[in-house]
Design a protein around this motif. Structure first.
Motif, PDB file in Angstrom:
ATOM      1  N   LEU A 191      -0.576  -2.016   6.557  1.00 23.94           N
ATOM      2  CA  LEU A 191       0.282  -3.193   6.732  1.00 23.94           C
ATOM      3  C   LEU A 191       1.069  -3.486   5.458  1.00 23.94           C
ATOM      4  O   LEU A 191       2.232  -3.860   5.510  1.00 23.94           O
ATOM      5  CB  LEU A 191      -0.550  -4.410   7.115  1.00 23.94           C
ATOM      6  N   ALA A 192       0.428  -3.293   4.303  1.00 22.56           N
ATOM      7  CA  ALA A 192       1.119  -3.554   3.040  1.00 22.56           C
ATOM      8  C   ALA A 192       2.157  -2.480   2.751  1.00 22.56           C
ATOM      9  O   ALA A 192       3.142  -2.728   2.052  1.00 22.56           O
ATOM     10  CB  ALA A 192       0.116  -3.621   1.895  1.00 22.56           C
ATOM     11  N   SER A 193       1.953  -1.294   3.320  1.00 18.16           N
ATOM     12  CA  SER A 193       2.888  -0.217   3.033  1.00 18.16           C
ATOM     13  C   SER A 193       4.212  -0.421   3.760  1.00 18.16           C
ATOM     14  O   SER A 193       5.237   0.108   3.337  1.00 18.16           O
ATOM     15  CB  SER A 193       2.278   1.131   3.423  1.00 18.16           C
ATOM     16  N   LEU A 194       4.198  -1.201   4.838  1.00 12.14           N
ATOM     17  CA  LEU A 194       5.441  -1.398   5.600  1.00 12.14           C
ATOM     18  C   LEU A 194       6.508  -2.121   4.778  1.00 12.14           C
ATOM     19  O   LEU A 194       7.629  -1.627   4.656  1.00 12.14           O
ATOM     20  CB  LEU A 194       5.159  -2.133   6.912  1.00 12.14           C
ATOM     21  N   PRO A 195       6.183  -3.298   4.214  1.00 12.75           N
ATOM     22  CA  PRO A 195       7.217  -3.932   3.371  1.00 12.75           C
ATOM     23  C   PRO A 195       7.593  -3.084   2.164  1.00 12.75           C
ATOM     24  O   PRO A 195       8.747  -3.103   1.746  1.00 12.75           O
ATOM     25  CB  PRO A 195       6.567  -5.250   2.936  1.00 12.75           C
ATOM     26  N   LEU A 196       6.624  -2.339   1.657  1.00 10.20           N
ATOM     27  CA  LEU A 196       6.950  -1.461   0.529  1.00 10.20           C
ATOM     28  C   LEU A 196       7.948  -0.381   0.958  1.00 10.20           C
ATOM     29  O   LEU A 196       8.889  -0.065   0.223  1.00 10.20           O
ATOM     30  CB  LEU A 196       5.684  -0.811  -0.019  1.00 10.20           C
ATOM     31  N   ALA A 197       7.734   0.161   2.153  1.00  9.96           N
ATOM     32  CA  ALA A 197       8.678   1.156   2.679  1.00  9.96           C
ATOM     33  C   ALA A 197      10.073   0.556   2.783  1.00  9.96           C
ATOM     34  O   ALA A 197      11.075   1.184   2.435  1.00  9.96           O
ATOM     35  CB  ALA A 197       8.218   1.666   4.039  1.00  9.96           C
ATOM     36  N   PHE A 198      10.107  -0.686   3.252  1.00  8.66           N
ATOM     37  CA  PHE A 198      11.384  -1.394   3.350  1.00  8.66           C
ATOM     38  C   PHE A 198      12.038  -1.487   1.975  1.00  8.66           C
ATOM     39  O   PHE A 198      13.207  -1.151   1.799  1.00  8.66           O
ATOM     40  CB  PHE A 198      11.160  -2.785   3.937  1.00  8.66           C
ATOM     41  N   LEU A 199      11.241  -1.925   0.993  1.00 10.83           N
ATOM     42  CA  LEU A 199      11.793  -2.135  -0.344  1.00 10.83           C
ATOM     43  C   LEU A 199      12.266  -0.829  -0.968  1.00 10.83           C
ATOM     44  O   LEU A 199      13.331  -0.776  -1.586  1.00 10.83           O
ATOM     45  CB  LEU A 199      10.744  -2.796  -1.243  1.00 10.83           C
ATOM     46  N   ILE A 200      11.467   0.219  -0.801  1.00  9.28           N
ATOM     47  CA  ILE A 200      11.840   1.497  -1.404  1.00  9.28           C
ATOM     48  C   ILE A 200      13.142   2.016  -0.800  1.00  9.28           C
ATOM     49  O   ILE A 200      14.075   2.407  -1.516  1.00  9.28           O
ATOM     50  CB  ILE A 200      10.706   2.527  -1.214  1.00  9.28           C
ATOM     51  N   ALA A 201      13.210   1.981   0.523  1.00 12.26           N
ATOM     52  CA  ALA A 201      14.433   2.455   1.174  1.00 12.26           C
ATOM     53  C   ALA A 201      15.624   1.580   0.798  1.00 12.26           C
ATOM     54  O   ALA A 201      16.731   2.077   0.579  1.00 12.26           O
ATOM     55  CB  ALA A 201      14.251   2.493   2.691  1.00 12.26           C
TER      56      ALA A 201
END
Lengths: 284, 327
Positions: free
Chosen positions: A59-69
């Motif tokens: 779940l925490a990786s989803l916003p991180l994926a958003f931020l990285i992209a």
């Protein structure tokens, strides 16, 4: 049957999140960006790497994926894309194809050609019975997240001050600048958010779609279908188009596996023949 | 319609020099048979790619239609030629004829689709057509062999005299001859009033229509001719390599041919040919260094070219001045 429909809706939702950024850059800003899938792939791989290697919860990786992209998107927009806004479409096409080639081979080099999977946590696995229909928990989760994002997008683009500024900047960049609207900053933010959403879609879809280095090429046509068939005047058009495509794809794969993508392409061509502006758009 | 008053100044500007350069180009192409007997297979690929790019030049450089699916015609030509060789006759010239014909027919049929809409719609339609055909070739397993490709193609000697040898002698000469013939045809077409009207349409379709150019008919005609050339190029690939696989419809093929044309420059016919030479040599060099990742450098080249601006490139080769405006 209903399960299939549900799966179709889920993959349509993911498709919408993936393509929504493109709907804005291509639809509103009129920039033909074939490399949109590369940002989605970045999000997908970010989630895979974060969950399997860094031990970040899914779940925490989803916003991180958003931020990285999004960060990648902002970086590329500032350094490269910004030079091509005013160029002919041919230049934009060639430029973004070049980016796709680079992304595909670079990821192949770093990550290897095999398919990667994201580790979905236990509470999102399995199915629940609802009114006698078996629904995948992960699918429910996807629909909830994507639905919320779609709703927020609609609100932001249609109702907020930022949305109004964006639409003004797109319609007439010069006048908008004259009125004191920071056009280039708005474009950067829009591009970054669009890329971020693609990254989020890639992360969410890592389970449903196949995440390999050729991801940007493979799904490029799907994104483009969503945007062109959906039309570019609103966010609802692409949303409906994505749902249609997702459902048609799942049903097609289940009932007519021999024909598969053939029908999708044929439908797209027919739609574009009859309504070049898109299915859900008023001709301008 | 625009006639001689417009055609003369641009032609007279450097006609003699242009002709000398053209002669030099073809002399080099023929001399390559003797100078590089070990690289004839590569040269054959260059000639085929050059013909393919010439075809795209007619569509993109002269008529201004951005196509992302030019491989559709190439692929159809390749499969037509391959199937004809497998099932009907082994005469390579008939196979080439069938390839060109099928490409032309498909071009004519789909030309009506690209007439409408914006650049984006055209992109989608051309891309869609090539994907559609690729998918069809994939699914029609019994006819096309699916992912395995068409195997066991044999082509009889050309004119019953020249066998297709392993070194690629016959292959290169045949491809070069076809390329030469097509360039002559294209040269005639583009220098004619017909070609002038095409450029008028490219630069401003509305005004072209206003001065009485039949825009629709011109675009249909040039699209059909270009598709015919592309089909022939595909046929040449099938005949000379005696193998056809699904990658003839690949998106990468459509993208590559665009890069080839951009490398050489659009709108003066030889851009595609020079671009093909540059592209293939580049590909050959890079893929010996990194066989798996050569596409990365091709991509980098594309990005760099576009950032720098493609107008500057190709201006080096350009001798015939052309009316300004983006193509």
């Amino acid at each position: 049957m209903l399960t299939l429909l549900f799966d179709g809706i889920a993959s349509g939702m993911v498709l919408f999140i993936l393509a929504s950024g493109l709907a804005v850059t291509l639809g509103l800003m009129n920039f033909i960006n074939l490399a949109h899938g590369a940002f989605a792939m970045a999000g997908g791989y970010a989630t895979v790497l974060l969950t399997t290697h860094a031990g970040v919860p899914f779940l925490a990786s989803l916003p991180l994926a958003f931020l990285i992209a999004a960060a990648l998107g902002a970086l590329f927009e500032r350094t490269l894309y910004v030079h091509l806004y005013a160029r002919p479409h041919l230049d934009q096409v060639l430029f973004s194809i070049g980016l796709v080639f680079m992304a595909v081979t670079a990821v192949d080099y770093v990550m290897g050609a095999q398919q990667r999977y994201a580790e979905v946590p236990g509470y999102l696995k399995g199915r629940v019975e609802l009114f006698g229909v078996g629904l995948g928990r992960y699918r429910i989760f996807i629909i909830a997240v994507c639905g919320a994002v779609a709703f927020a997008l609609q609100l932001i683009l249609g109702r907020s001050r930022f949305g109004a500024q964006l639409r003004a900047a797109v319609d007439d960049a010069r006048t908008a600048r004259g009125l004191g609207i920071p056009v280039s900053r708005i474009f950067t933010i829009t591009f970054a958010v669009g890329s971020g959403l693609a990254g989020l879609g890639g992360a969410l879809g890592a389970e449903i779609l196949t995440l390999t280095p050729t991801f940007p090429l493979k799904y490029m046509i799907s994104f483009l279908i969503v945007v062109t068939v959906g039309g570019t005047s609103s966010i609802t058009g692409p949303f409906l188009a994505a749902l249609l495509l997702g459902i048609a794809d799942v049903f097609g794969n289940y009932y007519l596996p021999e024909i598969g993508a053939f029908v999708t392409y044929l439908l797209m061509l027919t739609v574009l023949m009859i309504r070049p502006q898109g299915l859900f758009a008023r001709p301008r | 319609m625009q006639t001689t008053p417009f055609a003369i100044p641009s032609k007279a500007a450097g006609a003699g020099r242009t002709f000398a350069l053209e002669a030099l180009f073809w002399a080099a192409a023929v001399a390559a048979i003797f100078l590089a007997p070990r690289r004839l297979l590569l040269l054959n690929e260059i000639a085929i790619l050059g013909l393919f790019a010439l075809s795209l030049d007619l569509v993109l450089g002269y008529a201004g239609i951005v196509s992302l699916g030019h491989a559709a015609f190439f692929g159809l030509g390749a499969y037509s030629a391959g199937l004809l060789l497998l099932h009907v006759t082994t005469n390579p010239l008939w196979a080439l004829f069938a390839a060109a014909l099928s490409g032309g027919v498909l071009g004519f049929a789909t030309s009506f689709l690209v007439l409408r809409g914006t650049d984006l719609t055209r992109l989608m339609v051309t891309l869609g057509v090539s994907l559609l055909l690729g998918e069809a070739a994939n699914k029609l397993h019994d006819l096309t062999g699916g992912a395995d490709g068409l195997q066991g193609i044999t082509a009889a000697p050309v004119f019953g005299l020249f066998r297709f040898d392993l070194a690629g002698h016959t292959a290169y000469v045949l491809s070069l001859a076809m390329l030469f013939a097509c360039v002559l045809v294209a040269r005639r077409i583009t220098a004619s009033p017909f070609g002038m009207t095409l450029r008028t349409i490219r630069d401003n379709p509305l005004r072209a229509a206003a001065i009485g150019v039949p825009v629709t008919r011109r675009l249909v005609a040039v699209y059909t001719i270009a598709a015919l050339f592309a089909g022939l190029a595909g046929g040449l690939l099938a005949v000379t390599t005696q193998f056809v696989s699904l990658d003839v419809f690949d998106f990468a093929r459509s993208a590559d041919v665009m890069l080839v044309l951009i490398l050489g420059g659009t709108g003066y016919l030889y851009g595609g040919l020079l671009g093909a030479v540059a592209f293939k040599v580049l590909q050959d060099v890079i893929s010996t260094l990194t066989p798996q990742y050569w596409r990365f450098w091709i991509g980098l080249l594309l990005v760099a070219l576009m950032i720098a601006g493609r107008d500057r490139l190709g201006a080096v080769f350009k001798r015939v001045p052309r009316a300004g405006g983006p193509s």
